[in-house]
Design a protein around this motif. Structure first.
Motif, PDB file in Angstrom:
ATOM      1  N   TYR A  24       0.817  -1.209   0.000  1.00 51.87           N
ATOM      2  CA  TYR A  24       0.000   0.000   0.000  1.00 51.87           C
ATOM      3  C   TYR A  24       0.859   1.271   0.000  1.00 51.87           C
ATOM      4  N   HIS A  31      -2.448   8.650  -3.860  1.00 50.90           N
ATOM      5  CA  HIS A  31      -2.206   7.249  -3.502  1.00 50.90           C
ATOM      6  C   HIS A  31      -2.802   6.918  -2.136  1.00 50.90           C
ATOM      7  N   ASP A  34      -6.439   6.262  -2.739  1.00 48.39           N
ATOM      8  CA  ASP A  34      -6.573   4.963  -3.390  1.00 48.39           C
ATOM      9  C   ASP A  34      -6.369   3.834  -2.382  1.00 48.39           C
ATOM     10  N   ALA A  35      -5.401   3.995  -1.494  1.00 52.52           N
ATOM     11  CA  ALA A  35      -5.154   2.968  -0.476  1.00 52.52           C
ATOM     12  C   ALA A  35      -6.374   2.784   0.420  1.00 52.52           C
ATOM     13  N   ARG A  38      -8.975   0.800  -1.657  1.00 53.62           N
ATOM     14  CA  ARG A  38      -8.555  -0.588  -1.890  1.00 53.62           C
ATOM     15  C   ARG A  38      -8.534  -1.396  -0.592  1.00 53.62           C
ATOM     16  N   ALA A  41     -12.008  -2.594   0.266  1.00 56.39           N
ATOM     17  CA  ALA A  41     -12.400  -3.734  -0.561  1.00 56.39           C
ATOM     18  C   ALA A  41     -11.676  -5.004  -0.120  1.00 56.39           C
ATOM     19  N   MET A  42     -10.394  -4.901   0.148  1.00 60.40           N
ATOM     20  CA  MET A  42      -9.608  -6.073   0.542  1.00 60.40           C
ATOM     21  C   MET A  42     -10.042  -6.612   1.910  1.00 60.40           C
ATOM     22  N   TYR A  53      -6.151  -3.392   8.168  1.00 60.89           N
ATOM     23  CA  TYR A  53      -7.037  -2.360   7.635  1.00 60.89           C
ATOM     24  C   TYR A  53      -6.911  -1.076   8.448  1.00 60.89           C
TER      25      TYR A  53
END
Length: 66
Positions: A24, A31, A34-35, A38, A41-42, A53
């Motif tokens: 990440y 970024h 975006d992290a 993402r 979602a992960m 998380y």
């Protein structure tokens, strides 16, 4: 968001990653946002633990000045 090339990613210091293992990348606000997306979602897909998380969220928000 601008994509990091393999060379650009390799040149980033470890502090520019939210998780150990250089996972990440968060070298800038784009970024970091975006992290956050993402990581959410992960987490829901079972690829991140709740602790990982929370680390990503904390580090990304710090990068964003939140």
């Amino acid at each position: 968001m601008a994509r990091l090339t393999e060379e650009e990613r390799a040149d980033l210091p470890d502090e520019d990653f939210a998780l150990p293992g250089r996972r990440y990348p968060i070298p800038d606000a784009a970024h970091a946002r975006d992290a956050l997306a993402r990581a959410s979602a992960m987490l829901h897909e079972g690829h991140l633990s709740p602790e990982e998380y929370e680390t990503v969220v904390s580090r990304a928000r710090a990068r964003l000045g939140e």
